[in-house]
Design a protein around this motif. Structure first.
Motif, PDB file in Angstrom:
ATOM      1  N   LEU A 829       0.846  -1.188   0.000  1.00 35.64           N
ATOM      2  CA  LEU A 829       0.000   0.000   0.000  1.00 35.64           C
ATOM      3  C   LEU A 829       0.880   1.236   0.000  1.00 35.64           C
ATOM      4  CD1 LEU A 829      -2.385  -1.145   2.891  1.00 35.64           C
ATOM      5  CD2 LEU A 829      -2.808  -1.437   0.450  1.00 35.64           C
ATOM      6  N   SER A 830       0.316   2.351  -0.429  1.00 32.50           N
ATOM      7  CA  SER A 830       1.096   3.587  -0.428  1.00 32.50           C
ATOM      8  C   SER A 830       0.213   4.748  -0.007  1.00 32.50           C
ATOM      9  CB  SER A 830       1.684   3.855  -1.817  1.00 32.50           C
ATOM     10  OG  SER A 830       2.530   4.986  -1.778  1.00 32.50           O
ATOM     11  N   PRO A 831       0.084   4.971   1.287  1.00 34.22           N
ATOM     12  CA  PRO A 831      -0.752   6.085   1.753  1.00 34.22           C
ATOM     13  C   PRO A 831      -0.184   7.444   1.367  1.00 34.22           C
ATOM     14  CG  PRO A 831       0.439   5.071   3.575  1.00 34.22           C
ATOM     15  CD  PRO A 831       0.657   4.195   2.397  1.00 34.22           C
ATOM     16  N   PHE A 832       1.137   7.527   1.139  1.00 35.46           N
ATOM     17  CA  PHE A 832       1.768   8.790   0.742  1.00 35.46           C
ATOM     18  C   PHE A 832       2.636   8.547  -0.492  1.00 35.46           C
ATOM     19  CE2 PHE A 832       1.092   9.097   5.364  1.00 35.46           C
ATOM     20  CZ  PHE A 832       0.251  10.201   5.396  1.00 35.46           C
ATOM     21  N   ARG A 833       1.973   8.134  -1.563  1.00 36.80           N
ATOM     22  CA  ARG A 833       2.687   7.777  -2.793  1.00 36.80           C
ATOM     23  C   ARG A 833       3.442   8.968  -3.366  1.00 36.80           C
ATOM     24  NH1 ARG A 833      -1.072   5.044  -7.009  1.00 36.80           N
ATOM     25  NH2 ARG A 833      -1.143   3.526  -5.298  1.00 36.80           N
ATOM     26  N   ARG A 834       2.916  10.154  -3.182  1.00 40.08           N
ATOM     27  CA  ARG A 834       3.568  11.349  -3.734  1.00 40.08           C
ATOM     28  C   ARG A 834       4.979  11.517  -3.174  1.00 40.08           C
ATOM     29  NH1 ARG A 834       1.774  16.004  -6.230  1.00 40.08           N
ATOM     30  NH2 ARG A 834      -0.347  15.196  -6.164  1.00 40.08           N
ATOM     31  N   TRP A 835       5.220  10.996  -1.964  1.00 40.40           N
ATOM     32  CA  TRP A 835       6.547  11.087  -1.352  1.00 40.40           C
ATOM     33  C   TRP A 835       7.292   9.751  -1.459  1.00 40.40           C
ATOM     34  CZ3 TRP A 835       2.220  13.479   0.817  1.00 40.40           C
ATOM     35  CH2 TRP A 835       2.287  14.867   0.833  1.00 40.40           C
ATOM     36  N   ASN A 836       6.813   8.870  -2.319  1.00 40.19           N
ATOM     37  CA  ASN A 836       7.460   7.576  -2.584  1.00 40.19           C
ATOM     38  C   ASN A 836       7.560   6.696  -1.344  1.00 40.19           C
ATOM     39  OD1 ASN A 836       9.086   9.679  -4.621  1.00 40.19           O
ATOM     40  ND2 ASN A 836       8.455   7.748  -5.572  1.00 40.19           N
ATOM     41  N   GLN A 837       6.614   6.866  -0.425  1.00 43.23           N
ATOM     42  CA  GLN A 837       6.567   6.012   0.757  1.00 43.23           C
ATOM     43  C   GLN A 837       5.691   4.799   0.475  1.00 43.23           C
ATOM     44  OE1 GLN A 837       5.528   8.269   4.258  1.00 43.23           O
ATOM     45  NE2 GLN A 837       6.877   9.975   3.706  1.00 43.23           N
ATOM     46  N   SER A 838       5.999   3.686   1.130  1.00 45.11           N
ATOM     47  CA  SER A 838       5.275   2.449   0.844  1.00 45.11           C
ATOM     48  C   SER A 838       5.202   1.586   2.092  1.00 45.11           C
ATOM     49  CB  SER A 838       5.957   1.684  -0.288  1.00 45.11           C
ATOM     50  OG  SER A 838       5.340   0.435  -0.509  1.00 45.11           O
TER      51      SER A 838
END
Length: 964
Positions: A829-838
């Protein structure tokens, strides 16, 4: 227990201890009927029917051989070059492992190579020949020469430690200076102005960035651009023998690195060289002040690479985009609201050519479809998209078509041919693949069609063709196409090329781009007045222009630092400088002289005597090509077996073997593996004697002790790999059933005495992994969506139970008809995909009725000790969250340490034995955090982290280095 297939594969270092097989294998499409052509220095392999293309490649390479040898040294004899015609994702490479080159015959698409060099063969062949000769240069009597006694392939691999920018820079320098006048990427504005745009910005590259390849920062061909610019300057500043001298010194003293080699060749250290280089470039590359006004849409992503901006309406753009932190595909952008919307996630053919229907309700494009079975095989296929519903329909299957355009009630597209292309029509009245009709319209005898555009006013075609290095534009009717394409082009430049034809929606005008001035700019051709005017005046390339539906605005792509961004100019604001006719109306006859300079008359005469015939692999490949030391970790216990291994594979890489002989715990071990992929699915066979540790509880359950298991036997397995989707997301299935006839026995680790005699077992095992829609953006550190499922089942048939002696005689280890099952699922999952977090969530489990799998394989290293080591049933719940801190992408040259990125990982792991009813006693929890970094030393890649795990119930803190 087998570890599930890794999500990230790290480069195997020179010791190659982590590589099960040194030489890879691959499935190739069947019925190639391989032929060979033997030249004085080369042996070309090619599929039947490609004889003339192979002969042409051989002539080019033999003509270039002497000039290339002067640059890098070396010597080739029977050097194998595999020419494959089944992969549309074109490329070429040289591998020191089973020293060879492989080149796809379909031409590379797009703007990456200089059209003035000539066709695909002239571009790719001499470039790869440069690598091959360099890799063959082992210097004098030195360490590589000694290594070559055991492995010539490994000796040549010392060149792999040279920064990749130097290696590629040398090859680009050769293609620029030694093939044809004005050829090579060093004479190509699309290539050189990317460097100029960055040099004159706040993102100027360091010395290390010039020569080290990048994974996370655009442009991803930085090592080609920076490596060439620096290498070319070295050659000009210190003389044409400088590179040869540096390579010779490096091979004599490889562990000093290439920085020392350059110091020996130039008398200056890399820092001093860079200071002089930078000063010279400041003088050479002057900043350009451009007063032209244009609108720049604000694309709200990082690492923006936008291609072919067109118009859905007068206020809405459509383009193909790729980003650091968003998925690649087609996007729309509303100029009034600045709203961006992803229409479709997909890859694209590398020319990025697509077309819109007249009413702009449909989009037609081409993408690379990976073959579900065969490796390194992709085909260009056409896809139609309904823009209102975003529903897509693949039109072709094994069509090998690209650059499509709408034409009346059919489509026109380019079709793949060896080192060329053809224009075809595609009719699909029922919109079903089985009713598709593809007809060839034109096949140029001496050229490659690059692009076609259809006029909405009169259905005329604008066709861009490269004829032996002269890339011009022809305007023709479809009915008279062949005759008109044989005439001189409508537009051509003696010192540049033509790209990107795009018609005016209402008038007899045509946009195109050209680099004849040294910068790619947009131009407009007026058919009525037979005049050409300049549209743009940018500093570092403008290309891929298009008119809006009203014809009063033009969208185009411009180079801005390390990004390629859309821009819009009002047609009324264009000054309209006329280009003199004698600049853009040149004849094509001078290309004959260019072509003759690529191949010599003597080589053409000699080639008539070259030997050719049907290729057969034979058995000569069984002779070991490499002898290596082996250091294998045993059961993740931080102890190692050591020894030697032999490796080899055949030339087509569809057969290989490895044979290991190791020493561990005062005993000898071996593992001989043979893999055959000459047919699908192929098979693997091995004979082995392998050690495995098992950690068990003592009789009073108060302490643990280790048993060493020896398993010897023979095994046969059949691996099935099926790629269901490789278009941005990865959906694939891997199944490998195996049967083993084994003998087992155990040793007491403390006393080093045998605890049991051998007992027999027939073992069946099946491993399965299913990847479902895994997707990872360019700067993601793990997938941001999708799931991974794996299972492994092993059963012992007709087994005997071991009889233990000594302190182990009461250990209830059962083998008779025992079964073990392990499996798990990871979801991303990526709740903060804009910051490339996963975020990764995992559930894994092991259940077994005998001592088969090591249950600690599902336990995190964050625990300070083994967790429930004797449990037959174990469950693991885990999380892993990645947070990028910095993408450094920088490093040194003299000491080639290169840091890619730094990131934080938080992780948790809960281990439970479901057979224990007391949850507190039957479960253990760990919470951890760590700092990780990805870096390279030379070209060896590492991902290392330091972390600590905290177990609250026991108040234990465990600091460790490793995987988490």
């Amino acid at each position: 227990m087998r570890k599930f297939v890794a999500l990230t594969l790290l480069f195997c270092g020179f010791s190659l201890a982590v590589c099960a097989q040194f030489y890879p294998t691959q499935y190739r499409p069947p019925n190639q009927h391989w032929q060979y052509l033997k030249t004085p220095h080369l042996k070309l392999l090619y599929a039947r029917g490609n004889d003339s293309t192979a002969l042409r490649m051989g002539q080019i390479l033999e003509s270039q051989y002497a000039k290339t040898q002067l640059l890098v040294g070396g010597n080739l004899s029977d050097f194998p070059i595999i020419l494959n015609n089944y992969n549309d994702r074109s490329n070429g490479f040289v591998s020191p492992l089973h020293f060879r080159s492989e080149i796809e015959l379909p031409p590379i698409k797009g703007k990456s190579l200089n059209p003035q060099t000539g066709n695909w063969l002239t571009n790719v062949g001499p470039h790869e020949l440069t690598h091959a000769l360099q890799f063959s240069n082992l210097g004098g009597f030195n360490i590589p020469k000694i290594v070559s006694l055991f492995s010539p392939d490994l000796a040549r691999s010392f060149h792999g430690a040279i920064p990749s920018g130097i290696t590629e820079g040398i090859a680009v320098h050769h293609e620029t200076d030694n093939i044809v006048p004005n050829g090579g990427r060093g004479n190509y504005p699309f290539f050189t102005n990317q460097y100029n745009a960055i040099f004159n910005s706040d993102q100027r590259w360091s010395m290390g960035q010039h020569v080290q390849h990048t994974t996370y920062t655009r442009p991803f061909n930085r090592h080609y651009i920076g490596g060439y610019t620096f290498t070319s300057w070295i050659q000009e500043e210190f003389g044409p023998q400088t590179t040869r001298k540096a390579i010779d010194f490096y091979m004599d003293w490889p562990f000093l690195g290439y920085g020392w080699a350059l110091h020996n060749a130039t008398g200056l250290w890399p820092t001093q060289l860079y200071e002089r280089f930078e000063d010279d470039k400041k003088t050479e590359i002057s900043k350009t002040n451009v007063s032209q006004q244009f609108i720049t849409p604000d694309i709200p992503f990082k690492g923006r690479n936008i291609r072919r901006a067109k118009w859905l309406s007068d206020s809405t753009l459509i383009f193909y985009g790729s980003f650091y932190n968003a998925r690649p595909g087609f996007y729309s952008y509303n100029l009034n609201t600045s709203k961006i919307n992803r229409i479709l996630t997909t890859n694209s053919i590398s020319d990025y050519r697509y077309d819109l229907s007249t009413d702009r309700s449909e989009l037609i494009y081409s993408y690379y479809q990976a073959d579900p079975i065969y490796d390194n095989t992709a085909k260009a296929e056409l896809v139609r998209v309904q823009l209102d519903s975003h529903i897509k329909t693949q039109i072709t299957d094994d069509g090998r078509l690209y650059a499509p355009v709408f034409y009346k009630d059919q489509l026109l597209a380019l079709g793949t041919k060896p080192a060329s292309s053809q224009l075809v029509s595609v009719q699909n009245k029922n919109k079903q693949q089985d009713s598709l009709q593809i007809n060839t319209l034109s096949v140029p005898k001496t050229g490659e069609i690059k692009a076609v555009a259809v006029s909405p006013v009169n259905d005329k075609l604008a066709v861009v063709i490269n004829k032996q290095g002269k890339q011009g534009l022809w305007i023709s009717d479809l009915s008279n196409l062949s005759d008109e394409l044989s005439q001189n082009p409508t537009i051509s430049f003696s010192s540049g090329s033509v790209f990107d034809p795009e018609w005016h929606p209402k008038e007899k005008k045509l946009l195109f781009s050209s680099d004849f001035s040294g910068i790619l700019q947009l131009y407009e051709y007026n058919l009525a007045t037979n005049t050409v005017i300049q549209i743009t005046n940018v500093a570092y390339n403008a290309f891929e222009g298009s008119y809006n539906p009203s014809g009063n605005r033009i969208a185009f792509i411009r180079q801005e630092k390390n990004e390629q961004l859309p821009a819009i100019i009002n047609r009324s604001n264009v000054d309209g400088n006329y280009i003199p006719n004698n600049i853009w109306q040149t004849e094509i006859s001078n290309t004959i002289q260019k072509q003759q300079s690529v191949t010599t008359d003597s080589i053409i005469t000699q080639s008539k005597q070259w030997e050719s015939g049907q290729y057969k692999s034979g058995l000569g490949w069984i002779k070991p090509r490499t002898v290596l030391p082996v250091f294998n970790e045993v059961s993740n216990q931080d102890v190692y077996e050591w020894g030697l291994s032999l490796h080899s594979n055949n030339l087509l890489a569809n057969q290989s073997y490895s044979a290991e002989y190791t020493y561990f715990e005062n005993r000898s071990w071996f593992n001989v593996l043979y893999q055959n992929k000459t047919f699908y699915p192929g098979f693997k066979a091995r004979i082995f004697s392998e050690p495995t540790y098992f950690l068990l509880l003592s009789q009073n359950n108060l302490s643990t002790f280790s048993l060493l298991q020896q398993e010897r036997g023979v095994a046969l397995s059949i691996p099935f790999q099926l790629r269901l989707n490789q278009n941005i997301t990865n959906t694939s299935l891997f199944i490998e059933p195996e049967i083993r006839q084994s003998q087992f026995r155990f040793f007491d680790v403390q006393s080093n005495n045998r605890s049991s005699d051998f007992f027999n077992s027939t073992v069946a095992n099946i491993f399965t992994q299913f990847n479902y829609r895994l997707q990872q953006n360019l700067r993601d550190l793990q997938p941001n969506s999708g799931a991974l499922f794996y299972t492994e089942v092993e059963h012992n048939f007709n087994s005997d139970d071991p009889n233990f002696s000594g302190q182990s005689n009461n250990i209830p280890i059962r083998f008779l008809e025992s079964t073990a099952l392990s499996g798990g699922v990871y979801t991303f999952l990526s709740p903060f995909r804009r910051w490339n977090q996963s975020l990764r969530l995992g559930i894994e489990g092991v259940t077994q009725s005998g001592l088969i799998f090591n249950n600690q394989s599902i336990v995190s290293g964050g625990f300070s000790e083994a967790v429930f080591p004797g449990a037959s049933n174990l469950l693991s719940f885990s999380t892993r969250y990645t947070i990028p801190l910095a993408y450094v992408d920088n490093g040194g040259f003299l000491f080639p340490l290169y840091l890619s990125n730094i990131y934080i990982v938080t992780f948790t792991n809960t281990i439970t034995d479901p057979t224990i009813t007391n949850i507190k006693k039957g479960s253990r929890n760990m919470f951890g955090i760590g700092l990780r970094g990805r870096f390279r030393i030379s070209n060896l890649t590492f991902d290392i982290g330091v972390g600590f795990g905290y177990e609250p119930s026991r108040d234990n803190i465990n600091f460790f280095v490793g995987d988490f």
